[in-house]
Write an enzyme that holds these catalytic residues in place. Structure first.
Site, mmCIF file in Angstrom:
data_model
loop_
_atom_site.group_PDB
_atom_site.id
_atom_site.type_symbol
_atom_site.label_atom_id
_atom_site.label_comp_id
_atom_site.label_asym_id
_atom_site.label_seq_id
_atom_site.Cartn_x
_atom_site.Cartn_y
_atom_site.Cartn_z
ATOM 1 N N HIS A 145 0.877 -1.183 0.038
ATOM 2 C CA HIS A 145 -0.133 -0.138 0.107
ATOM 3 C C HIS A 145 0.896 1.258 0.052
ATOM 4 O O HIS A 145 1.499 1.583 0.929
ATOM 5 C CB HIS A 145 -0.985 0.086 1.307
ATOM 6 C CG HIS A 145 -1.823 1.150 1.314
ATOM 7 N ND1 HIS A 145 -1.464 2.441 1.854
ATOM 8 C CD2 HIS A 145 -3.244 1.321 0.986
ATOM 9 C CE1 HIS A 145 -2.358 3.307 1.706
ATOM 10 N NE2 HIS A 145 -3.611 2.538 1.285
ATOM 11 N N ASP A 146 0.893 1.996 -1.176
ATOM 12 C CA ASP A 146 1.346 3.310 -1.046
ATOM 13 C C ASP A 146 2.798 3.453 -0.842
ATOM 14 O O ASP A 146 3.169 4.484 -0.402
ATOM 15 C CB ASP A 146 0.500 4.209 -0.656
ATOM 16 C CG ASP A 146 -1.078 4.539 -1.051
ATOM 17 O OD1 ASP A 146 -1.760 5.356 -0.594
ATOM 18 O OD2 ASP A 146 -1.195 3.847 -2.041
ATOM 19 N N LYS A 174 -4.520 4.815 -7.129
ATOM 20 C CA LYS A 174 -5.085 5.071 -5.892
ATOM 21 C C LYS A 174 -5.800 6.466 -5.879
ATOM 22 O O LYS A 174 -5.058 7.334 -5.926
ATOM 23 C CB LYS A 174 -3.877 4.736 -4.753
ATOM 24 C CG LYS A 174 -4.477 5.029 -3.566
ATOM 25 C CD LYS A 174 -4.908 3.814 -2.918
ATOM 26 C CE LYS A 174 -4.641 3.653 -1.250
ATOM 27 N NZ LYS A 174 -4.605 4.619 -0.557
#
Ligand SMILES: C=C(O[C@H]1C=CC=C(C(=O)O)[C@@H]1O)C(=O)O
Length: 282
Positions: A33-34, A120
């Site tokens: 995630h990110d 995202k």
């Protein structure tokens, strides 16, 4: 805006899980995630918890790649238009510049060819993406979550997974946050409201040592042959697909520690998935 983040120790303990879900390689997918330079650069990246975050994420990637577990990344786009970004601008300002020095995923955990990088747009990885459909299509209902920031996008992606009947496995020591307090808050929330919290070592052990099933064996074999599982015909002679005898012996050794009764002598003449599968549960 995002604060400058002071170093803090990676959590070494977390509350007992309320749920007793069993993480399974054939059910799982990994979400990184990110882990973009823009978000990491608010930390002192050579100080705790970032070295552990990156090394533990690399360990998760190694295990998932070896076991044929799908890997998904999320990465926020640069130069988001005010229309796309909407309220995030009020909260966080303009966001990432359209510059690889900001948008690139940290090189130590970069995506490999064939792995999915989801654009995202909101805190949750499920918002404005087809992550749910992709998990469904691949028969995956468990999501291992690592990355930044624990109490924002990682936690909300875990909560949304839970609300969509996907079991989130939140990797306590493969996350990082604005502070130790918010990191721990995220672990406590997930344990109490939407998921299971495990350490990296525990996740890797669970993926490698769980009881062997036909699905898990097929995924590992497909990965060893650089094939998709769908392209691995159970009746095909694995030597024709490029599996050599050393590879087969090493795979058999690993599978025998997980319950496979088949020996090299049983399959050497004509190794196929069907012969390897003898006696294994679905
Ligand atoms: C890394 C994340 O990005 C969010 C948090 C801070 C700033 C953000 C931004 O500038 O858009 C993101 O919305 C996360 O969701 O955990």
């Amino acid at each position: 805006m995002i604060p400058k983040i002071a170093p803090y120790p990676m959590p070494a303990q977390w509350p007992e899980n309320r749920v007793h879900w069993q993480l399974r390689p054939e059910r799982a997918a990994l979400l990184v995630h990110d882990l973009q330079l823009y978000f990491l650069n608010y930390f002192a990246v050579t100080q705790m918890p970032i070295p552990q975050l990156l090394s533990h994420t690399a360990q998760l990637l190694d295990a998932c790649r070896e076991l044929g577990i799908p890997v998904f990344y999320t990465a926020q786009p640069g130069n988001q238009s005010p229309k796309d970004r909407a309220l995030l601008t009020d909260m966080w300002g303009p966001g990432l510049p359209d510059d690889p020095a900001a948008t690139a995923i940290h090189p130590s955990v970069a995506p490999q060819p064939g792995e999915t990088v989801l654009t995202k747009w909101r805190y949750s990885a499920f918002q404005r993406s087809n992550l749910r459909e992709r998990l469904n299509d691949q028969g995956r209902d468990q999501l291992i979550i690592c990355g930044v920031y624990a109490h924002i996008g990682c936690q909300l992606s875990a909560a949304e997974a839970f609300m969509q009947d996907v079991q989130p496995f939140f990797v306590a020591d493969a996350l990082a946050d604005f502070s130790e307090e918010e990191h721990l808050q995220a672990l406590n929330y997930v344990v109490a409201r939407c998921g299971a919290v495990m350490g990296t070592a525990e996740v890797v052990r669970a993926l490698h040592n769980g009881p062997l099933t036909r699905g898990a064996l097929r995924a590992e074999l497909a990965t060893a042959l650089n094939l998709s599982t769908d392209d691995l015909d159970p009746a095909a002679d694995l030597q024709d697909l490029g599996l050599d005898s050393i590879q087969l012996m090493l795979l058999l050794e690993r599978w025998q520690t997980r319950g496979l009764q088949v020996t090299y002598g049983d399959v050497a003449v004509s190794p196929t998935l069907d012969t390897l599968w003898q006696g294994l549960p679905e």
